[in-house]
Design a protein around this motif. Structure first.
Motif, PDB file in Angstrom:
ATOM      1  N   SER A   1       0.806  -1.225   0.000  1.00 21.83           N
ATOM      2  CA  SER A   1       0.000   0.000   0.000  1.00 21.83           C
ATOM      3  C   SER A   1       0.833   1.267   0.000  1.00 21.83           C
ATOM      4  N   GLY A   2       2.140   1.174   0.175  1.00 18.71           N
ATOM      5  CA  GLY A   2       2.988   2.352   0.158  1.00 18.71           C
ATOM      6  C   GLY A   2       2.953   3.099   1.471  1.00 18.71           C
ATOM      7  N   ALA A   3       2.620   4.374   1.427  1.00 12.77           N
ATOM      8  CA  ALA A   3       2.595   5.211   2.638  1.00 12.77           C
ATOM      9  C   ALA A   3       1.262   5.947   2.714  1.00 12.77           C
ATOM     10  N   PRO A   4       0.197   5.256   3.098  1.00 15.73           N
ATOM     11  CA  PRO A   4      -1.131   5.873   3.087  1.00 15.73           C
ATOM     12  C   PRO A   4      -1.412   6.798   4.264  1.00 15.73           C
ATOM     13  N   LEU A   5      -0.604   6.736   5.325  1.00 13.40           N
ATOM     14  CA  LEU A   5      -0.840   7.540   6.530  1.00 13.40           C
ATOM     15  C   LEU A   5       0.448   8.227   6.956  1.00 13.40           C
ATOM     16  N   ALA A   6       0.310   9.397   7.552  1.00 11.47           N
ATOM     17  CA  ALA A   6       1.501  10.110   8.006  1.00 11.47           C
ATOM     18  C   ALA A   6       1.142  11.115   9.096  1.00 11.47           C
ATOM     19  N   VAL A   7       2.117  11.386   9.945  1.00 11.72           N
ATOM     20  CA  VAL A   7       1.993  12.417  10.967  1.00 11.72           C
ATOM     21  C   VAL A   7       3.375  13.030  11.185  1.00 11.72           C
ATOM     22  N   VAL A   8       3.404  14.325  11.413  1.00 12.93           N
ATOM     23  CA  VAL A   8       4.645  15.041  11.723  1.00 12.93           C
ATOM     24  C   VAL A   8       4.553  15.519  13.161  1.00 12.93           C
ATOM     25  N   ILE A   9       5.578  15.219  13.944  1.00  6.63           N
ATOM     26  CA  ILE A   9       5.617  15.607  15.348  1.00  6.63           C
ATOM     27  C   ILE A   9       6.756  16.612  15.533  1.00  6.63           C
ATOM     28  N   GLU A  10       6.408  17.818  15.918  1.00  7.71           N
ATOM     29  CA  GLU A  10       7.415  18.847  16.200  1.00  7.71           C
ATOM     30  C   GLU A  10       7.843  18.672  17.659  1.00  7.71           C
ATOM     31  N   GLU A  11       8.982  18.021  17.831  1.00  4.39           N
ATOM     32  CA  GLU A  11       9.416  17.640  19.178  1.00  4.39           C
ATOM     33  C   GLU A  11       9.972  18.814  19.970  1.00  4.39           C
ATOM     34  N   THR A  12      10.539  19.785  19.282  1.00  2.00           N
ATOM     35  CA  THR A  12      11.130  20.950  19.965  1.00  2.00           C
ATOM     36  C   THR A  12      10.755  22.212  19.212  1.00  2.00           C
ATOM     37  N   GLU A  13      10.890  23.338  19.867  1.00  7.65           N
ATOM     38  CA  GLU A  13      10.780  24.612  19.176  1.00  7.65           C
ATOM     39  C   GLU A  13      12.049  24.848  18.362  1.00  7.65           C
ATOM     40  N   ALA A  14      11.972  25.757  17.416  1.00  9.75           N
ATOM     41  CA  ALA A  14      13.150  26.102  16.606  1.00  9.75           C
ATOM     42  C   ALA A  14      14.304  26.502  17.519  1.00  9.75           C
ATOM     43  N   GLY A  15      15.459  25.872  17.312  1.00  7.81           N
ATOM     44  CA  GLY A  15      16.634  26.147  18.118  1.00  7.81           C
ATOM     45  C   GLY A  15      16.744  25.292  19.358  1.00  7.81           C
ATOM     46  N   GLY A  16      15.680  24.543  19.679  1.00 10.76           N
ATOM     47  CA  GLY A  16      15.699  23.723  20.884  1.00 10.76           C
ATOM     48  C   GLY A  16      16.149  22.297  20.661  1.00 10.76           C
ATOM     49  N   GLY A  17      16.373  21.920  19.411  1.00 15.67           N
ATOM     50  CA  GLY A  17      16.813  20.565  19.106  1.00 15.67           C
ATOM     51  C   GLY A  17      18.237  20.563  18.594  1.00 15.67           C
ATOM     52  N   THR A  18      18.402  20.375  17.292  1.00 11.73           N
ATOM     53  CA  THR A  18      19.728  20.455  16.689  1.00 11.73           C
ATOM     54  C   THR A  18      20.303  21.855  16.916  1.00 11.73           C
ATOM     55  N   PRO A  19      21.536  21.962  17.376  1.00 14.74           N
ATOM     56  CA  PRO A  19      22.127  23.300  17.565  1.00 14.74           C
ATOM     57  C   PRO A  19      22.026  24.120  16.280  1.00 14.74           C
TER      58      PRO A  19
ATOM     59  N   ALA B   1      -8.215 -11.774  -3.255  1.00 17.47           N
ATOM     60  CA  ALA B   1      -8.543 -11.755  -1.825  1.00 17.47           C
ATOM     61  C   ALA B   1      -8.112 -10.448  -1.182  1.00 17.47           C
ATOM     62  N   ALA B   2      -6.943  -9.949  -1.565  1.00 20.74           N
ATOM     63  CA  ALA B   2      -6.421  -8.717  -0.949  1.00 20.74           C
ATOM     64  C   ALA B   2      -7.166  -7.474  -1.420  1.00 20.74           C
ATOM     65  N   THR B   3      -7.764  -7.521  -2.616  1.00 22.93           N
ATOM     66  CA  THR B   3      -8.382  -6.329  -3.201  1.00 22.93           C
ATOM     67  C   THR B   3      -9.902  -6.442  -3.295  1.00 22.93           C
ATOM     68  N   ARG B   4     -10.499  -7.314  -2.519  1.00 23.92           N
ATOM     69  CA  ARG B   4     -11.953  -7.500  -2.589  1.00 23.92           C
ATOM     70  C   ARG B   4     -12.684  -6.205  -2.231  1.00 23.92           C
ATOM     71  N   ASN B   5     -13.838  -6.043  -2.828  1.00 19.94           N
ATOM     72  CA  ASN B   5     -14.714  -4.890  -2.567  1.00 19.94           C
ATOM     73  C   ASN B   5     -14.015  -3.545  -2.793  1.00 19.94           C
ATOM     74  N   LEU B   6     -13.072  -3.549  -3.723  1.00 25.41           N
ATOM     75  CA  LEU B   6     -12.383  -2.322  -4.149  1.00 25.41           C
ATOM     76  C   LEU B   6     -11.537  -1.679  -3.062  1.00 25.41           C
ATOM     77  N   TRP B   7     -11.162  -2.466  -2.053  1.00 20.91           N
ATOM     78  CA  TRP B   7     -10.218  -2.010  -1.026  1.00 20.91           C
ATOM     79  C   TRP B   7      -8.996  -2.913  -1.074  1.00 20.91           C
ATOM     80  N   PHE B   8      -7.815  -2.324  -0.840  1.00 23.94           N
ATOM     81  CA  PHE B   8      -6.661  -3.187  -0.582  1.00 23.94           C
ATOM     82  C   PHE B   8      -6.580  -3.410   0.914  1.00 23.94           C
ATOM     83  N   HIS B   9      -6.578  -4.686   1.315  1.00 25.99           N
ATOM     84  CA  HIS B   9      -6.562  -5.060   2.723  1.00 25.99           C
ATOM     85  C   HIS B   9      -5.123  -5.282   3.158  1.00 25.99           C
ATOM     86  N   THR B  10      -4.671  -4.474   4.114  1.00 25.96           N
ATOM     87  CA  THR B  10      -3.256  -4.476   4.493  1.00 25.96           C
ATOM     88  C   THR B  10      -2.849  -5.678   5.328  1.00 25.96           C
ATOM     89  N   GLY B  11      -3.807  -6.334   5.982  1.00 22.57           N
ATOM     90  CA  GLY B  11      -3.459  -7.428   6.881  1.00 22.57           C
ATOM     91  C   GLY B  11      -3.017  -6.965   8.248  1.00 22.57           C
TER      92      GLY B  11
END
Length: 577
Positions: free
Chosen positions: A337-355, A440-450
């Motif tokens: 299915s590739g990459a159907p879902l995603a989230v970005v987490i901003e762990e720090t404010e600018a300057g608070g992570g990598t110097p 079986a994996a693509t029944r009812n027009l959905w790809f079933h990821t398992g």
């Protein structure tokens, strides 16, 4: 917000090119002297122009030796430098890249090569003996090309085994000789790869991935990159994570990819520093190894500011805080299915992570703007406490949680994760030579990821568990069927039942095998361990083996693995393990 009409989504994909080979051509023409591929094991760096020239030549030589559009070329190499050159050369010839797990031998290797039926196999000197050992079991006689590491390379050998006389050989020098790129045109829905994924109820299946699948799979991750980024890679190129999410993604972004053969917890940060790497993929098993190292005052003084964690651990914020990681991304990634879902987490404010003096790439504000424009969430690190959070759907795919009748599950109700493409070519057409599995994996027009997931009231998806008998060890997905099939080949084994139990390391599994011996045959646990050591890769071998007179079964003769799982967990608990 993103235009999700077919015209809008097509334009979005085409804005930076749908074909990875076109993107490599673009950067070779416009920024040819920029580093593209750094191979850390030997200190080799190829610019975009050099990499393009070498892969053009490979494509021309493949065509000259009869490899035509649509032909399959299996790459059975442990060396990612050779594999990457071949991958792009194969694509430029219009052929299909078919990587093989370099840990495979015997039955596993025979099965995949017979299933793929390649016109050519590319291997390296260390793996040639394994290929020769199965030569007589192959249905055809594919041409073999053996990578020849140059003098001074870490894997250089003065002499090597001869290729089996049953298999014609093409010298590596002939494959690398100067040649014109063949005039081959591919479309977005032409097959680019056949990559194998483990099946839970049958043999491994070859996933036929079209070119547009590559664009869809890399899209979310590459949006955050600029030409100033450096992608770190230690994942193998028989996995989509190494070959596509890292190396192909770099070609799209026009940045460098720095590659090593395998993960090393002791050498990881030295490697990051050596190339100024800004982004990496950390699989679940890697994170505990890095966190278990003694903490130091300079842990945050590194260039790594964007890390993709797969799957997202509960302690992601702790990892980010210790190592100064500004952004953590997560989602759902799969060969099918590739990459159907995603989230970005901003762990720090600018300057608070990598110097700030080490920070390279897009700013915090730019990443937030680009991500929200796609309708994707950007969350604060302290907002995300759910292990396995996968985020919201990509604009290219519909995503749902379905019950056993393919009805939508209510929010909060676990079910099977399923996806549906909004454009043609975004997901594979099916499994190679397995029409029943495809249907079986693509029944009812959905790809079933398992995989089991749950959708929250906020629309966010969370990973719950693997369905069926899939097991995850050392970043590898395998199936109980695969392990059982090999164990049952032991002459003293009548029947086996394989399943997983939680490992003490990360979100990994330990493999357990309950084995029944044949009538009158003597079999010990040590016998099984020794057989597994000779017949399967290390990650696949059972950690716990038990010899039993019989297996518990249902009235329909299905093995009740849940009873065996409870038994071994109770036993290990009593032993203090």
């Amino acid at each position: 917000m993103t235009d999700t009409t077919q015209a809008g989504l097509t334009a979005l994909l085409r804005a930076d090119g749908e074909l990875v080979t076109e993107r490599l051509d673009h950067w070779a023409a416009t920024a040819g002297d920029r580093p593209f591929f750094h191979y850390g094991e030997d200190g080799i760096t190829l610019t975009y122009a050099e990499f393009a020239r070498r892969t053009d030549a490979i494509a021309g030589n493949l065509a000259a030796h009869g490899i035509a559009k649509g032909d399959r070329v299996s790459v059975f190499c442990a060396n990612p430098f050779a594999s990457a050159l071949m991958m792009f050369g194969i694509w430029k010839a219009g052929a299909v890249y078919c990587p093989v797990n370099f840990a495979y031998t015997g039955h596993l290797l025979t099965y995949q090569l017979r299933d793929t039926a390649p016109a050519m196999v590319v291997t390296d000197p260390a793996l040639l003996p394994a290929l020769n050992a199965v030569a007589d079991d192959l249905d055809g006689a594919p041409t073999v090309a053996v990578y020849a590491p140059p003098a001074g390379a870490h894997d250089h050998v003065a002499t090597r085994e001869d290729v089996s006389p049953r298999l014609p050989e093409l010298a590596w020098a002939e494959l690398q000789a100067p040649a014109e790129r063949p005039p081959v045109t591919v479309e977005f829905d032409d097959p680019a790869n056949i990559i194998y994924t483990s099946g839970t109820t049958g043999p491994a299946k070859g996933v036929v991935q079209p070119y547009r699948w590559l664009a869809q799979y890399t899209f979310n991750l590459r949006r955050a990159l600029t030409t100033d980024d450096v992608i770190y890679n230690d994942l193998p190129l028989y996995h989509v994570g190494g070959a596509i999410a890292n190396i192909a993604r770099a070609a799209w972004a026009g940045c460098e990819v720095a590659v090593w053969n395998r993960f090393s917890s002791g050498d990881f940060w030295r490697r990051i520093a050596s190339r100024g790497a800004t982004t990496a993929i950390l699989l679940d098993v890697m994170i505990p190894w890095l966190m278990n190292a003694p903490a130091g005052e300079d842990d945050r003084r590194n260039t790594l500011n964007k890390v993709h964690m797969q799957p997202l651990p509960a302690h992601h914020a702790e990892v980010a805080k210790r190592f100064g990681i500004d952004f953590v991304t997560a989602g759902f990634g799969q060969t099918e299915s590739g990459a159907p879902l995603a989230v970005v987490i901003e762990e720090t404010e600018a300057g608070g992570g990598t110097p700030p003096e080490l920070y390279r790439g897009r700013s915090h504000a730019e990443i937030r703007e680009l991500t929200t424009a796609l309708g994707m969430p950007v969350l604060r690190g302290d907002e995300v406490r759910h292990k396995g959070l996968m985020g919201l759907p990509s604009p290219f795919l519909e995503v749902a949680v379905l019950d056993e009748h393919d009805r939508y599950c209510a929010d909060g109700e676990p079910g099977q994760l399923a996806v549906r493409p909004r454009l043609p070519g975004l997901v594979p057409a099916g499994y190679l030579g397995k029409p029943e599995a495809t249907v079986a994996a693509t029944r009812n027009l959905w790809f079933h990821t398992g995989d089991a997931a749950v959708r929250g009231a906020d629309g966010m998806f969370c990973f719950v568990d693997r369905l069926g008998d899939r097991i995850r060890v050392r970043g590898e997905n395998l199936s109980s069927f695969q392990v059982e099939e090999i164990l049952n080949r032991h002459p003293a084994v009548q029947l086996s039942a394989v399943f997983s139990i939680p490992s003490r390391e990360g979100g990994e599994d330990d493999v357990v095998a309950y084995v029944v011996s044949g009538d009158g045959k003597v079999l010990t646990e040590q016998d099984v361990h020794e057989f597994a050591a000779g017949a399967m890769p290390k990650y696949m071998r059972p950690r716990h083996v038990r010899i039993v007179p019989d297996l518990p079964r249902t009235p329909t003769n299905k093995v009740e693995k849940y009873r065996l799982r409870a038994r071994i967990l109770d036993e290990l608990k009593e032993e203090g393990r």
